[in-house]
Design an enzyme around this catalytic site. Structure first.
Site, PDB file in Angstrom:
ATOM      1  N   GLU A  36      -5.855 -10.757  -1.800  1.00  0.00           N
ATOM      2  CA  GLU A  36      -6.546 -10.343  -0.625  1.00  0.00           C
ATOM      3  C   GLU A  36      -8.456 -10.152  -1.532  1.00  0.00           C
ATOM      4  OE1 GLU A  36      -5.833  -7.147   1.943  1.00  0.00           O
ATOM      5  OE2 GLU A  36      -3.913  -8.101   1.489  1.00  0.00           O
ATOM      6  N   ASP A  53     -12.727  -9.976  -1.956  1.00  0.00           N
ATOM      7  CA  ASP A  53     -13.776  -9.999  -1.410  1.00  0.00           C
ATOM      8  C   ASP A  53     -14.458  -9.054  -1.887  1.00  0.00           C
ATOM      9  OD1 ASP A  53     -12.322  -7.773  -0.132  1.00  0.00           O
ATOM     10  OD2 ASP A  53     -12.209  -8.859   1.860  1.00  0.00           O
ATOM     11  N   ASN A  92       2.087  -5.068  -3.432  1.00  0.00           N
ATOM     12  CA  ASN A  92       0.462  -4.954  -3.074  1.00  0.00           C
ATOM     13  C   ASN A  92      -0.247  -4.267  -3.118  1.00  0.00           C
ATOM     14  OD1 ASN A  92      -1.321  -7.555  -2.646  1.00  0.00           O
ATOM     15  ND2 ASN A  92      -0.685  -7.196  -0.295  1.00  0.00           N
ATOM     16  N   HIS A 117     -10.415  -5.757  -3.370  1.00  0.00           N
ATOM     17  CA  HIS A 117     -11.596  -5.504  -1.929  1.00  0.00           C
ATOM     18  C   HIS A 117     -12.191  -4.791  -2.455  1.00  0.00           C
ATOM     19  CE1 HIS A 117      -8.634  -7.342   1.298  1.00  0.00           C
ATOM     20  NE2 HIS A 117      -8.377  -6.476   1.232  1.00  0.00           N
ATOM     21  N   GLU A 164       0.675  -0.750   0.092  1.00  0.00           N
ATOM     22  CA  GLU A 164       0.344  -0.072  -0.567  1.00  0.00           C
ATOM     23  C   GLU A 164       0.619   1.225  -0.089  1.00  0.00           C
ATOM     24  OE1 GLU A 164      -2.576  -0.308   2.809  1.00  0.00           O
ATOM     25  OE2 GLU A 164      -3.566  -2.060   2.533  1.00  0.00           O
TER      26      GLU A 164
HETATM   27  O1  9MR Z   1      -7.824  -8.842   7.812  1.00  0.00           O
HETATM   28  C1  9MR Z   1      -6.744  -7.572   8.556  1.00  0.00           C
HETATM   29  C2  9MR Z   1      -7.754  -7.369   9.676  1.00  0.00           C
HETATM   30  O2  9MR Z   1      -7.897  -8.236  10.449  1.00  0.00           O
HETATM   31  C3  9MR Z   1      -6.709  -5.618  10.144  1.00  0.00           C
HETATM   32  O3  9MR Z   1      -7.865  -5.395  11.410  1.00  0.00           O
HETATM   33  C4  9MR Z   1      -6.128  -5.077   9.132  1.00  0.00           C
HETATM   34  C5  9MR Z   1      -6.112  -3.805  10.028  1.00  0.00           C
HETATM   35  O4  9MR Z   1      -5.211  -2.923   8.839  1.00  0.00           O
HETATM   36  O5  9MR Z   1      -6.307  -5.534   8.631  1.00  0.00           O
HETATM   37  C6  9MR Z   1      -6.634  -6.284   7.615  1.00  0.00           C
HETATM   38  O6  9MR Z   1      -6.079  -6.686   6.485  1.00  0.00           O
HETATM   39  C7  9MR Z   1      -5.703  -6.192   5.303  1.00  0.00           C
HETATM   40  C8  9MR Z   1      -4.162  -6.220   4.315  1.00  0.00           C
HETATM   41  O7  9MR Z   1      -3.396  -6.141   5.990  1.00  0.00           O
HETATM   42  C9  9MR Z   1      -3.747  -4.690   4.021  1.00  0.00           C
HETATM   43  N1  9MR Z   1      -5.031  -4.694   2.695  1.00  0.00           N
HETATM   44  C10 9MR Z   1      -6.335  -4.805   3.525  1.00  0.00           C
HETATM   45  C11 9MR Z   1      -6.811  -5.511   4.256  1.00  0.00           C
HETATM   46  C12 9MR Z   1      -8.043  -5.362   5.394  1.00  0.00           C
HETATM   47  O8  9MR Z   1      -7.716  -3.553   5.973  1.00  0.00           O
END
Ligand code: 9MR
Length: 341
Positions: A259, A261, A195, A231, A154
């Protein structure tokens, strides 16, 4: 695999009751895996864990939280691999591949990294120690897991400008090179990725990655792939995914959907579930169509453990299994798209 051989194999597998399973179908479509993220606490849920361990559906897993900086190196120089090792051990037992998530990210970062006001020299050393140590810890030759790494996560804003993180503000874009080079040194065999989200289709943000990866390649900085998180929002799947993936493939890198969804406004209705099925199909079909799209990971597999409801008020139901671990129409959409029906 294509043509008659594919059909014969699919029919044979069908006869053995494994036809509609997502990892098998992804592999038959020439991909390396179909996988799921998992957060360690969910592993104590036995039915959940059993399904996650089903290789026919999941040939790969990603720890969704426990390999992040705040957990792995909460204190400078003190590494905690408890959660990551638990995921690796499970993957090993299940013969699943693993995606390492993630080395350098501004979020879920250990507070000391920002608080230290480090000089460029010191922050470079901190990145080298962090990425070097975690990539080395999961080196592919030790556990034959073929770990892929999200080395930088990111790093751009949606408008294509560099995100003003502590890393960028201190080091400029040199930090990508630092992290990628140290990761390559730590494990020459692992695949190194950048990513991000909102980079599925053609837009300013994916343009920024395209230009950066081109530049890194020209400088012979090690970079193997582009991770597209995926996402997405119901009914709003970008129409240019295939073209976007193809241009990265033409640059000479792999693409992984890391990732996936597809969230919807609640409550769930049969119409929304049908739309979601179509949307999943669209995304999988784009990956299928581009040879260098090597695999797809969903961001957990069941709505029971999705991150969506706690982040987007009134939204949810983003995954192919519902909260009771029952398959939704989306599951069959993914299967259908892998087969190419
Ligand atoms: O799934 C993850 C969630 O449990 C955490 O609270 C969150 C905090 O930033 O991160 C989520 O995973 C993220 C991933 O690491 C990077 N891309 C976005 C994902 C969804 O927020």
């Amino acid at each position: 695999m294509k043509g008659p051989a594919f059909i014969v194999l699919a029919v044979l597998l069908g006869a053995h009751g494994v036809f509609a399973q997502l990892n098998v179908l992804a592999k038959l479509a020439g991909k390396q895996y179909f996988g799921s993220a998992v957060d360690n606490p969910a592993l104590s849920d036995v039915p959940y864990r059993r399904q996650l361990s089903n290789w026919l559906d999941f040939g790969q897993i990603t720890a969704s939280n426990t390999l992040k900086w705040e957990t792995v190196e909460a204190q400078r120089g003190v590494f905690n691999f408890t959660g990551g090792d638990e995921i690796l051990a499970l993957a090993k037992r299940n013969k699943q591949l693993v995606r390492g998530h993630t080395c350098v990210w501004h979020s879920q970062l250990a507070p000391w990294v920002e608080a230290g006001n480090f000089s460029a020299k010191e922050l470079t050393k901190i990145i080298e120690d962090h990425c070097g140590t975690i990539v080395r810890h999961y080196r592919g030759d030790i556990c034959k897991q073929q770990v892929h790494w999200d080395v930088v996560n990111e790093a751009f804003e949606d408008d294509g400008t560099f995100r003003q993180t502590v890393f960028y503000k201190t080091l400029g874009k040199q930090y990508f090179e630092t992290a990628l080079r140290v990761a390559r040194k730590a494990d020459p065999k692992t695949k190194l990725y950048l990513n991000d989200y909102n980079v599925e289709g053609l837009n300013a943000k994916s343009d920024a990655y395209y230009n950066l990866i081109k530049e890194l390649k020209a400088k012979k900085v090690p970079i193997d792939g582009f991770g597209v998180q995926g996402h997405l929002i119901l009914g709003r799947v970008p129409t240019t995914i295939k073209e976007n993936f193809q241009r990265f493939a033409d640059l000479g890198v792999d693409i992984a959907i890391t990732e996936l969804d597809i969230r919807m406004e609640l409550p769930v209705t049969p119409e929304k579930l049908e739309q979601q099925k179509k949307d999943y199909e669209t995304v999988i079909a784009a990956c299928k169509a581009v040879k260098r799209c090597i695999g797809v990971t969903i961001w957990d597999y069941t709505d029971k453990y999705s991150w969506v409801p706690s982040w987007f008020e009134g939204e949810g139901a983003a995954l192919p299994w519902d909260e009771d671990l029952k398959k939704k129409p989306a599951y069959y959409g993914i299967a259908k798209a892998w087969v190419g029906l």
